[in-house]
Write a protein that holds these residues in place. Sequence first.
Motif, mmCIF file in Angstrom:
data_model
loop_
_atom_site.group_PDB
_atom_site.id
_atom_site.type_symbol
_atom_site.label_atom_id
_atom_site.label_comp_id
_atom_site.label_asym_id
_atom_site.label_seq_id
_atom_site.Cartn_x
_atom_site.Cartn_y
_atom_site.Cartn_z
ATOM 1 N N ALA A 40 0.846 -1.183 0.000
ATOM 2 C CA ALA A 40 0.000 0.000 0.000
ATOM 3 C C ALA A 40 0.889 1.243 0.000
ATOM 4 C CB ALA A 40 -0.907 -0.009 1.221
ATOM 5 N N PRO A 41 0.372 2.384 -0.453
ATOM 6 C CA PRO A 41 1.176 3.609 -0.489
ATOM 7 C C PRO A 41 1.747 3.956 0.887
ATOM 8 C CG PRO A 41 -0.837 3.902 -1.732
ATOM 9 C CD PRO A 41 -0.964 2.573 -1.040
ATOM 10 N N GLY A 42 3.039 4.211 0.926
ATOM 11 C CA GLY A 42 3.681 4.591 2.175
ATOM 12 C C GLY A 42 3.949 3.456 3.133
ATOM 13 N N LYS A 43 3.664 2.232 2.712
ATOM 14 C CA LYS A 43 3.877 1.079 3.586
ATOM 15 C C LYS A 43 4.860 0.103 2.961
ATOM 16 C CE LYS A 43 -0.581 1.240 5.949
ATOM 17 N NZ LYS A 43 -1.757 0.442 6.400
ATOM 18 N N GLU A 44 5.392 -0.779 3.804
ATOM 19 C CA GLU A 44 6.303 -1.801 3.312
ATOM 20 C C GLU A 44 5.528 -2.919 2.608
ATOM 21 O OE1 GLU A 44 9.860 -1.365 6.653
ATOM 22 O OE2 GLU A 44 8.828 -3.265 6.360
ATOM 23 N N ARG A 45 6.241 -3.607 1.739
ATOM 24 C CA ARG A 45 5.642 -4.767 1.077
ATOM 25 C C ARG A 45 5.390 -5.845 2.131
ATOM 26 N NH1 ARG A 45 7.886 -6.382 -4.732
ATOM 27 N NH2 ARG A 45 7.536 -4.136 -4.790
ATOM 28 N N GLU A 46 4.194 -6.445 2.098
ATOM 29 C CA GLU A 46 3.857 -7.438 3.105
ATOM 30 C C GLU A 46 3.372 -8.737 2.475
ATOM 31 O OE1 GLU A 46 0.596 -6.559 5.688
ATOM 32 O OE2 GLU A 46 -0.744 -5.928 4.078
ATOM 33 N N PHE A 47 3.648 -9.816 3.186
ATOM 34 C CA PHE A 47 3.251 -11.141 2.752
ATOM 35 C C PHE A 47 1.741 -11.293 2.850
ATOM 36 C CE2 PHE A 47 3.240 -15.601 2.166
ATOM 37 C CZ PHE A 47 2.421 -16.156 3.143
ATOM 38 N N VAL A 48 1.151 -11.947 1.843
ATOM 39 C CA VAL A 48 -0.288 -12.213 1.851
ATOM 40 C C VAL A 48 -0.557 -13.716 1.929
ATOM 41 C CG1 VAL A 48 -2.436 -12.030 0.541
ATOM 42 C CG2 VAL A 48 -0.804 -10.122 0.552
ATOM 43 N N ALA A 49 -0.015 -14.471 0.986
ATOM 44 C CA ALA A 49 -0.278 -15.903 0.934
ATOM 45 C C ALA A 49 0.797 -16.600 0.115
ATOM 46 C CB ALA A 49 -1.649 -16.181 0.334
ATOM 47 N N ALA A 50 1.007 -17.882 0.407
ATOM 48 C CA ALA A 50 1.983 -18.687 -0.322
ATOM 49 C C ALA A 50 1.445 -20.089 -0.523
ATOM 50 C CB ALA A 50 3.312 -18.742 0.431
ATOM 51 N N ILE A 51 1.918 -20.739 -1.582
ATOM 52 C CA ILE A 51 1.534 -22.126 -1.847
ATOM 53 C C ILE A 51 2.772 -22.878 -2.314
ATOM 54 C CG2 ILE A 51 0.779 -21.580 -4.206
ATOM 55 C CD1 ILE A 51 -1.432 -23.747 -3.781
ATOM 56 N N GLY A 52 2.979 -24.051 -1.734
ATOM 57 C CA GLY A 52 4.120 -24.856 -2.095
ATOM 58 C C GLY A 52 3.890 -25.624 -3.384
ATOM 59 N N TRP A 53 4.925 -26.373 -3.801
ATOM 60 C CA TRP A 53 4.781 -27.163 -5.021
ATOM 61 C C TRP A 53 3.655 -28.175 -4.854
ATOM 62 C CZ3 TRP A 53 5.208 -32.431 -4.958
ATOM 63 C CH2 TRP A 53 5.810 -32.993 -3.827
ATOM 64 N N SER A 54 3.484 -28.657 -3.620
ATOM 65 C CA SER A 54 2.320 -29.476 -3.309
ATOM 66 C C SER A 54 1.181 -28.540 -2.943
ATOM 67 C CB SER A 54 2.605 -30.405 -2.142
ATOM 68 O OG SER A 54 1.398 -30.948 -1.640
ATOM 69 N N VAL A 55 0.091 -28.628 -3.636
ATOM 70 C CA VAL A 55 -1.018 -27.688 -3.405
ATOM 71 C C VAL A 55 -1.623 -27.809 -2.011
ATOM 72 C CG1 VAL A 55 -1.581 -27.542 -5.851
ATOM 73 C CG2 VAL A 55 -2.684 -29.282 -4.421
ATOM 74 N N ARG A 56 -1.207 -28.839 -1.261
ATOM 75 C CA ARG A 56 -1.730 -28.985 0.099
ATOM 76 C C ARG A 56 -1.029 -28.049 1.078
ATOM 77 N NH1 ARG A 56 -0.908 -35.358 0.306
ATOM 78 N NH2 ARG A 56 0.905 -34.652 -0.849
ATOM 79 N N SER A 57 0.091 -27.469 0.666
ATOM 80 C CA SER A 57 0.846 -26.583 1.543
ATOM 81 C C SER A 57 0.498 -25.141 1.220
ATOM 82 C CB SER A 57 2.349 -26.816 1.356
ATOM 83 O OG SER A 57 2.692 -28.142 1.670
ATOM 84 N N THR A 58 -0.343 -24.552 2.049
ATOM 85 C CA THR A 58 -0.710 -23.152 1.856
ATOM 86 C C THR A 58 -0.494 -22.383 3.161
ATOM 87 O OG1 THR A 58 -3.021 -23.626 2.392
ATOM 88 C CG2 THR A 58 -2.406 -23.666 0.068
ATOM 89 N N TYR A 59 -0.166 -21.107 3.011
ATOM 90 C CA TYR A 59 0.131 -20.253 4.161
ATOM 91 C C TYR A 59 -0.508 -18.895 3.931
ATOM 92 C CZ TYR A 59 3.769 -23.828 4.196
ATOM 93 O OH TYR A 59 4.431 -25.029 4.165
#
Length: 124
Positions: A40-59
């Motif tokens: 967002a403007p004026g803010k640092e880049r932040e993590f939202v979501a991740a997915i591993g090579w195995s689709v069962r691994s989500t964060y």
Amino acid sequence: QVQLVESGGGFVHTGGSLRLSCAGSGRTFSSYVMSWFRQAPGKEREFVAAIGWSVRSTYYSDSVKGRFTISRDNAKNTVYLQMDSLKPEDTAVYYCAAKPGASAYYIWTGYQYWGQGTQVTVSS
């Protein structure tokens, strides 16, 4: 040339939904961790979501857990972010990124490839 290209951003009202897509080209990303970050403007880049090579691994970050869903289609070399129950504080430029290892997936500096970003604006 390796590229990640995001699409699907736009303008919605509070409570609305958007689906972001990130299409990879130039190499196969099936063995990579694929993630979404936002800034967002004026803010640092932040993590939202991740997915591993195995689709069962989500964060997910705590701020989006239960509202956003990350998925991937390795056959299409594409990762998605379904965003529901959007809030004004979700307004940001959303970036997809790829890295070969799963460690520290929430730290943006470790990513090898980045897309150009897509704007998401949520109005109250």
